[in-house]
Design a protein around this motif. Structure first.
Motif, mmCIF file in Angstrom:
data_model
loop_
_atom_site.group_PDB
_atom_site.id
_atom_site.type_symbol
_atom_site.label_atom_id
_atom_site.label_comp_id
_atom_site.label_asym_id
_atom_site.label_seq_id
_atom_site.Cartn_x
_atom_site.Cartn_y
_atom_site.Cartn_z
ATOM 1 N N THR A 35 0.827 -1.208 0.000
ATOM 2 C CA THR A 35 0.000 0.000 0.000
ATOM 3 C C THR A 35 0.862 1.257 0.000
ATOM 4 O OG1 THR A 35 -1.520 -1.262 1.353
ATOM 5 C CG2 THR A 35 -1.912 1.084 1.191
ATOM 6 N N THR B 89 1.171 4.339 -2.560
ATOM 7 C CA THR B 89 0.984 5.729 -2.122
ATOM 8 C C THR B 89 2.075 6.622 -2.707
ATOM 9 O OG1 THR B 89 0.113 4.854 -0.067
ATOM 10 C CG2 THR B 89 0.650 7.184 -0.110
ATOM 11 N N MET C 76 1.570 7.193 -6.313
ATOM 12 C CA MET C 76 0.494 8.151 -6.539
ATOM 13 C C MET C 76 1.001 9.579 -6.328
ATOM 14 S SD MET C 76 -3.090 8.529 -4.477
ATOM 15 C CE MET C 76 -2.492 9.280 -2.998
ATOM 16 N N TRP D 11 -6.813 8.693 -4.070
ATOM 17 C CA TRP D 11 -6.335 7.334 -3.809
ATOM 18 C C TRP D 11 -7.228 6.312 -4.525
ATOM 19 C CZ3 TRP D 11 -2.675 4.146 -2.790
ATOM 20 C CH2 TRP D 11 -2.899 2.923 -2.181
ATOM 21 N N HIS D 12 -8.530 6.518 -4.424
ATOM 22 C CA HIS D 12 -9.461 5.583 -5.063
ATOM 23 C C HIS D 12 -9.311 5.621 -6.580
ATOM 24 C CE1 HIS D 12 -12.264 5.322 -1.328
ATOM 25 N NE2 HIS D 12 -11.187 4.590 -1.228
ATOM 26 N N THR E 201 -7.628 4.109 3.538
ATOM 27 C CA THR E 201 -6.374 4.820 3.765
ATOM 28 C C THR E 201 -6.015 4.634 5.229
ATOM 29 O OG1 THR E 201 -7.593 6.828 4.309
ATOM 30 C CG2 THR E 201 -6.884 6.576 2.033
ATOM 31 N N MET F 196 0.126 5.970 5.473
ATOM 32 C CA MET F 196 -0.053 6.617 4.176
ATOM 33 C C MET F 196 -0.005 8.128 4.339
ATOM 34 S SD MET F 196 -3.036 4.307 2.467
ATOM 35 C CE MET F 196 -3.218 5.321 1.009
ATOM 36 N N TYR G 105 2.473 10.931 2.782
ATOM 37 C CA TYR G 105 1.942 12.148 2.154
ATOM 38 C C TYR G 105 2.649 13.375 2.711
ATOM 39 C CZ TYR G 105 -1.589 15.860 1.454
ATOM 40 O OH TYR G 105 -2.232 17.029 1.145
#
Lengths: 430, 554, 374
Positions: free
Chosen positions: A49, A53, A56, A300-301, A311, A315, A319
């Motif tokens: 995950t 992240t 992303m 995220w989705h 989340t 994460m 960020y």
């Protein structure tokens, strides 16, 4: 014939070397960002995950035009939940791929494993998970919670708001629970809790037979004083633990369990019914209702192409860490590690719960502390939070060895400065 | 007039006015009084919409005192999380999720009040303290419930936070109570309150009542009588009362210890049952056929995943899902087992070490298959309600249902297996092949067919074990690995080729482990058991019950 | 021909010749490419690659140790990673003590993990590890002694075959649980890490790295020679007889327990030395090295390479580990499938591993008896 074989053997070796070295040659018009999270093995559950992240965040940044006019290029490696492999892959990222920064690690042992590598090659690591503290490296930025940003506020909540007088400190037998419980034990005693009102218990990884321990907790909790369990039980052992609690009819109203390692991601894999009402302490919950959080969840989705994914706290830590690094690079005008390390201190970026995270001279950040109760849908209801932001403390004030130690990379230029002996020890570099 | 007189006159006027007002009220329509009560009720309910838990706690307290007819409905809704307030005007509703939003009910009238989209309403949250408080309030309503169990639970709930008022409520109800158990609990509760009486005789009588009650509240309260305060004086001034309390505490203590050892035995048996369940399939493949199946753990895992898939496929039949999963898991794991046997193992008979390596490879592949199909995350398997909770033998001893079922289930599986092996034609052939393969073949037994079926049987049992484990632990790709070493140890300890050995071996390992655990901790207990096993096998390489005859030479 | 002279051991058969050729080339070329060739040259070999190769060599030594007991003596040990890890811990304890007062808490004696767990003095078993000779001795003695005691008990009671495999697995499992415990005083899950110096040299300096690389190579060569010597000696033939027909060897009057015991112990010592060389190169030792799956993986290296030939074990260790390094980076999901399939294919179709396959292609008579099954 014979010579041919030796030659072919050598050729094979050369080929092996060549393949390993192949990653090195790349164009230099991008800024490389290393991602060092296990994608296989036992830790893959949690760490995959975080890899997504970071990917992303990099994609977002590139949409905004990159950084210093260059595109960011992720370099993903898989240390496969194998601790020596973490060091190997970290060296690969720093030496072969020459990344500007690395986002990675989950377990303390993986961080300990890569620490000498980052210090030797002067790399930059952002570590996103709550941990036991007792560390501050010049090359590492700790964006997860230190014990004073999770454990101590949680205990304060239980003591002051719930009126807990008897304490069970239950954990998996590894360094994070051990240290956290040592800190909590000292803290509780400083608040006048007696030794006989503290029960400490350690179990191995993946422990599944909890009958005895839960029965002991039940007995311990029936002494007429309000009792709570502070749980640093790791991952897989949690499901059988909570199931056993429920089956032995210990409800959250009788003996609440506050967990430091159970978040939305972990809850998504278990039947949450037995957990409802139990607590968790984090610096972020998915259910927090702020515009920044709603946007983050939406992104995220879209990125992960699955509207059901949750989340969680680490994460958010990535960020924050990523945005801090971006800001520091912009401020320094370069990705040069030394300049970024200097520039990032004092950098402030918004977090997802409506506050501001600030990088402190000890390489930890400011965070709010939230206590949530588990809901049946696997999310949390926030029932309490600290009034302001709590600055992360690298060295606990409640441990014998570490209370005299301070970390300050601005004035002291040291991650473990002993205020009594006035010495800076334990550095791997000059 | 003196100052005082003036004051008296004033007071008199006030009193007269108040009396007059009261008289007016009483004369007024009864509806008006109800309306006033409804008003306060509505106002109190409205304060529940606060975000401050302290405010909510006060509101619940007020509701409890008002004893409005709808208090119970509102508090139950709050407890269940079906109490909402409208964001626009803070008005509180009981709401039920419907397809197109929430169906609203007015808390005052309990009439339907239309519906609204979910986004317009906010759920009123509770926390643990609040829920505890609500449960206590609801318990006092439940004393009149027709169900004796509900009443008993209510009394126990009240006992935990006993004050003078609730003791009085209980005292009044004792005589009306028809159920013995409930009445006993009520007597205990009243006796607990009586311990505060100033009359020595009442206190003595209370201790007499309490001496047979094993609940922790009683024990704590009686122990407290024996304590000294900060000045070194006894909390309980009367020596006779202290002596009686001491006798009662000691008697309760010895009973508690007795039940604690029964509990340990039960823990041991249930752990042993898990071990036997995990190992018994191995006892067939390894013990009877001599095949080392390292993928055994993964066959267990497949059984657990089968349970998960069945629950996903029929979400409205969770209660029955586990029962359906048992034959399904047997089929799934059994057929995978047959595949392994036909595809790999049959080429390696007589070469146990190679089988070990090849099946280990199979185990890695199966793990990865599961990871690819179901992701590496654990899967949530729900526990049917009939398996949750525990059987309360008394206040000091309760046995959890899931463990109880596991013990029973293990015994059933074991009995079935023994019958299959001893009483059926297949069993006869299996035993014949395991004793002397070539002779059996010469007698016309289709050994290949028997091999495949035996392996399938062992694997199927592993799958059935997986169904049981899905109720106790995580269902994830690593499930099998955590049981494989234990399973092998059980089989080797019990004696290869002997089902009874597996049963006794597994059970004794479980009990020993649980008896060591309180003294050594979970890890050390396990290490001690492992070392003891290693040493035991050195002494008796063929286990507890060695196989006799020619098969032992294989 | 005298089969025990040094030249005959070195050049006894083709595989051995290839092995020594490649090893020598690596020991000469790698340090030169690393130290002498400038970093921007295409021929430069990074420290990362060199350390990786050094790690493979310690794995190869471990594989030889397993091959000696399994391939030659028929004892399938599923616990050899335990001896490897014990050797590693002995070395790790020395390296921890070398940190001295330079730990983060600045404690003169105690390692950091003991300080923050509030330990006040060094546990007795940590004494002496500040001296290299003592640690080096322990690298040999601890795994050797454990193997000796374990083997003495097991072989005397004639625990054989799968029973032995299972209890060796239980042994490493019990050790793993024990070392995970923080109360044991070995750093728990984190193990031992953050090493600074070895014999006074900075452990991260390129020169030290090269020295460790060469030391691993030499250890591998010596281990190989020793095993080659043993397998060709009279005792070695008895050992192989035990593998092929244990009862017959016993009835011929050999005390096969003693033979097994000594081979097992020697093999454990080799594994311990491999572990001791592994730790300073990877920079960490922790209890996951005791995992039963690690021991099984070693067995598969040997099976893939070809058991019963020492060069086969080496080839297997390097091949499988290289594949692992490569695939865990490129296709993590694929790795377990590949490894699993490897187990099945090798046991079903390649009983003598890639070396056997190579021999078959070369149409050469196999030099080792076919009956390598246990």
């Amino acid at each position: 014939m014979r010579r041919k074989r030796i030659l072919s053997g050598l050729a094979k070796l050369a080929a092996a070397v060549a393949v390993v070295a192949a990653g090195a040659a790349q164009a230099a018009d991008t800024i490389k960002v290393g991602v060092l999270h296990s994608l296989s093995g036992t830790m893959a559950i949690s760490e995959t995950t975080l890899k997504d992240t970071v990917l992303m965040l990099i994609e977002e940044q590139n949409k905004k035009g990159g950084l210093l006019g260059k595109k960011l290029e992720p370099v993903v490696v898989d240390p496969a939940s194998n601790w020596p492999l973490f060091a190997e892959k970290a060296e690969q990222l720093l030496v072969k791929d020459k990344v500007a920064v690395v986002f990675g690690c989950w377990t303390s042992v993986s961080r300990k494993s890569v620490l000498p590598v980052f210090e030797k090659h002067n790399g930059l690591l952002f570590y996103p998970v709550q941990y036991e503290g007792e560390e501050s490296s010049r090359n590492v930025f700790y964006t997860g919670a230190a014990p004073n940003q999770q454990a101590i506020p949680a205990v304060d909540y239980l003591m002051n708001e719930v009126g807990v007088e008897r304490w069970v400190l239950a954990g998996t037998d590894y360094v994070y629970p051990r240290t956290t419980n040592k800190i909590l034990e000292a803290y509780l005693k400083s608040k006048g809790v007696k030794q006989e009102d503290i029960m400490i218990n350690y179990t191995p990884f993946g422990h599944s037979d909890w009958q005895r321990i839960v029965a002991d907790i039940k007995r311990f909790g029936s002494a007429g004083k309000k009792t709570a369990v502070v749980s640093t039980i790791n991952g897989d052992a949690n499901v059988p633990f909570y199931k056993e609690l429920a089956n032995q009819k210990i409800s959250a109203e009788d003996i609440p369990v506050v967990a430091f390692s159970v978040g939305e991601e972990e809850l998504s894999g278990i039947d949450t019914k037995p957990l409802v009402g139990h607590l968790a302490a984090w610096n972020y919950f998915m259910s927090v209702d702020t515009p920044a959080n709603a946007e983050f969840i939406k992104k995220w989705h879209t990125f992960i192409k699955n509207p059901k994914r949750v989340t969680n706290d680490p994460m958010e830590a990535h960020y924050i860490g990523f945005n801090m690094w971006v800001k520091a690079v912009e401020k320094a005008g370069t990705t040069d590690v030394d300049k970024v390390i200097d520039a990032i201190i004092g950098v402030e970026v918004p977090n997802l719960t409506g506050g501001v995270a600030k990088m402190l001279p000890n390489h930890h950040i400011t965070k709010p502390v939230l206590i949530g109760e588990v809901r049946a849908d696997g999310q949390f209801d926030v029932v309490w939070q600290t009034d302001g932001l709590v600055p992360g403390d690298a060295w606990s004030d409640y441990l014998e060895g570490s209370k005299d130690i301070e970390a300050d990379w601005v004035t002291l230029k040291c991650g473990n400065y002993n205020t009594k002996t006035k010495k800076c020890s334990g550095q791997n570099y000059e | 007039m003196t100052k005082e007189n003036t004051w008296i006159v004033c007071m008199r006027t006030v009193i007269v006015t108040v009396l007059y007002a009261l008289a007016m009220l009483r004369a007024a329509d009864a509806l008006a009084a109800d309306a006033a009560a409804d008003d306060t009720f509505s106002q109190t309910v409205a304060t529940l919409a606060s975000t401050n838990f302290k405010v909510k706690e006060r509101a619940v307290e007020a509701l409890a005192q008002q004893r409005h007819p709808n208090t119970r409905a509102v508090l139950s809704a709050l407890l269940d999380g079906t109490l909402y307030f409208r964001k626009s005007d803070q008005q509180v509703f009981i709401a039920e999720a419907k397809e197109d939003g929430l169906a609203l009910t007015d808390p005052l009238t309990l009439q339907a009040a239309g519906s609204a989209p979910a986004s317009e309403l906010t759920r009123i949250t509770t926390n643990n303290q609040l829920r505890k408080q609500i449960k206590g309030v609801l318990a006092s309503f439940a004393l009149t419930d027709p169900n004796a169990e509900v009443r008993l639970a209510a009394v126990r709930e009240m006992m935990r936070s006993l004050d003078r008022e609730s003791a009085e409520i209980l005292r009044q109800r004792i005589e009306e109570e028809s159920n013995d158990a409930v009445r006993r609990a009520m007597r205990s509760a009243v006796a607990l309150a009586d311990l505060d009486s100033s009359d020595v005789e009442v206190r003595l009588a209370a201790i007499e009542t309490l001496r047979d009650d094993l609940s922790p509240e009683v024990f704590n309260r009686l122990s407290a009588l024996l304590e000294r305060n900060a000045d070194g004086e006894y909390v309980e001034p009367d020596e006779k009362v202290r002596a009686a309390a001491l006798a009662a505490v000691n008697s309760i203590k010895s009973w508690r210890n007795f039940y604690a050892s029964i509990e340990t035995l039960f823990f041991g048996l249930s752990l042993g049952s898990v071990l036997v369940l995990a190992a018994i399939g191995l006892a067939i493949t390894f013990g009877v056929m001599g095949v080392i199946n390292m993928a055994h753990g993964e066959l267990i895992m497949l059984g657990a995943y089968t349970t998960y898939v069945i629950q996903q496929a029929m979400p409205s039949y969770i209660e029955a899902s586990v029962l359906i999963a048992i034959p399904m898991a047997f089929l799934v794991s059994g057929s995978v087992g047959v595949l392994i046997e036909r595809g790999i193992v049959r080429f390696l008979y007589g070469r146990p070490l190679e089988t070990l390596l090849a099946t280990f490879g199979v185990s890695l592949v199966l793990q990865q298959v599961v990871r690819d199909l179901f992701t590496a995350n654990n899967r949530p398997v729900e526990t049917p309600s009939w398996m949750a909770g525990s059987l309360q033998i008394n206040e000091a001893l309760s046995l959890t249902y899931n463990r109880l079922y596991v013990v029973v289930f293990m015994l059933a599986v074991f009995a079935l297996l023994v019958i299959v092996l001893k009483r059926t034609r297949l069993g006869l052939q299996v035993r014949a092949v395991s004793m002397n393969r070539s002779m059996a073949k010469a007698m016309g037994v289709r050994t290949e067919w028997v091999d495949a079926l035996t392996f399938g049987l062992g694997s199927g049992i592993a799958g059935v074990a997986g169904v049981a484990l899905s109720q106790l632990t995580n269902v994830g790709p690593n499930l099998g690995q955590s049981y494989i070493i234990d399973s092998f140890m059980v089989v080797v300890f019990g004696g290869v080729g002997n089902l009874w050995g597996t049963l006794i071996g597994g059970m004794s390992l479980g009990v020993v482990n649980q008896m060591l655990e309180p003294h050594a901790g979970a890890v050390l207990a396990k290490i001690f058991v492992l070392i003891a096993l290693i040493l035991f096998i050195q002494r008796r390489p063929r286990g507890l019950f060695p196989q006799k005859g020619r098969a032992a030479e294989a | 021909m005298n089969t025990q002279s040094l030249p005959s051991l070195l050049f006894g058969d083709r595989g051995t010749k290839v092995f020594f050729g490649v090893l020598l080339a690596a020991l000469v070329l790698v340090p030169i490419l690393h130290l002498a060739v400038p970093a921007d040259s295409g021929l430069h070999l990074s420290g990362y690659t060199m350390t990786l190769l050094g790690k493979y060599m310690t794995y190869a030594l471990l594989a030889i140790a397993v091959d000696l007991v399994w391939g030659y003596c028929g004892i399938l040990s599923l616990g050899h990673a335990a001896f490897f890890a014990l050797g590693g811990y002995a070395m790790g304890m020395y390296l921890m003590r070398q940190i001295g007062p330079r730990g983060v808490y600045g404690h003169p004696v105690l390692p950091d993990f003991m300080v923050f767990l509030n330990w006040t003095e060094l546990p007795w078993f940590w004494h002496g590890f500040d001296m290299f000779w003592f640690a080096a001795l322990m690298v040999v003695i601890v795994p050797g002694a454990l193997a000796f005691v374990f083997g003495w008990l097991a072989f005397r009671s004639r625990v054989t075959g799968v029973y032995l495999s299972i209890i060796t697995q239980a042994l490493t499992y019990a050790l793993m649980l024990a070392f995970f415990r923080n109360d044991m005083g070995f750093g728990g899950n984190n193990g031992l890490t953050d090493f600074k110096e070895i014999l006074g040299f900075d452990i991260n300096a390129p020169g030290t790295r090269v020295a460790l690389f060469i030391a691993s190579g030499i250890a591998l060569a010596l281990g190989y020679l020793a095993c080659a010597y043993i397998t060709r000696s009279r005792a070695g033939r008895v050992i192989q007889a035990v593998r092929d027909a244990e009862s017959r060897a016993r009835f011929l009057g050999y005390r096969i327990e003693s033979y097994k015991l000594w081979v097992f112990t020697f093999s454990a010592v080799l594994a311990g030395i491999a572990g001791a060389l592994y730790v300073p190169q990877v920079g960490i030792i922790n209890p996951s090295e005791f995992q039963p799956i690690n021991s099984i993986e070693v067995v598969i290296w040997v099976a893939v390479g070809g058991r019963g030939t020492l060069y086969g074990a080496v080839a297997g260790a390097v091949l499988v580990n290289y594949a692992k390094t490569y695939f865990t980076a490129a296709l993590p999901e694929f790795w377990l499938y590949a490894l699993g399939a490897l187990f099945v294919i090798v046991t079903l179709f390649m009983p003598r591993g890639v070396v056997g396959l190579a021999d078959r292609f070369a149409k050469k008579e196999p030099q080792v008896a076919e009956a390598v099954t246990a």
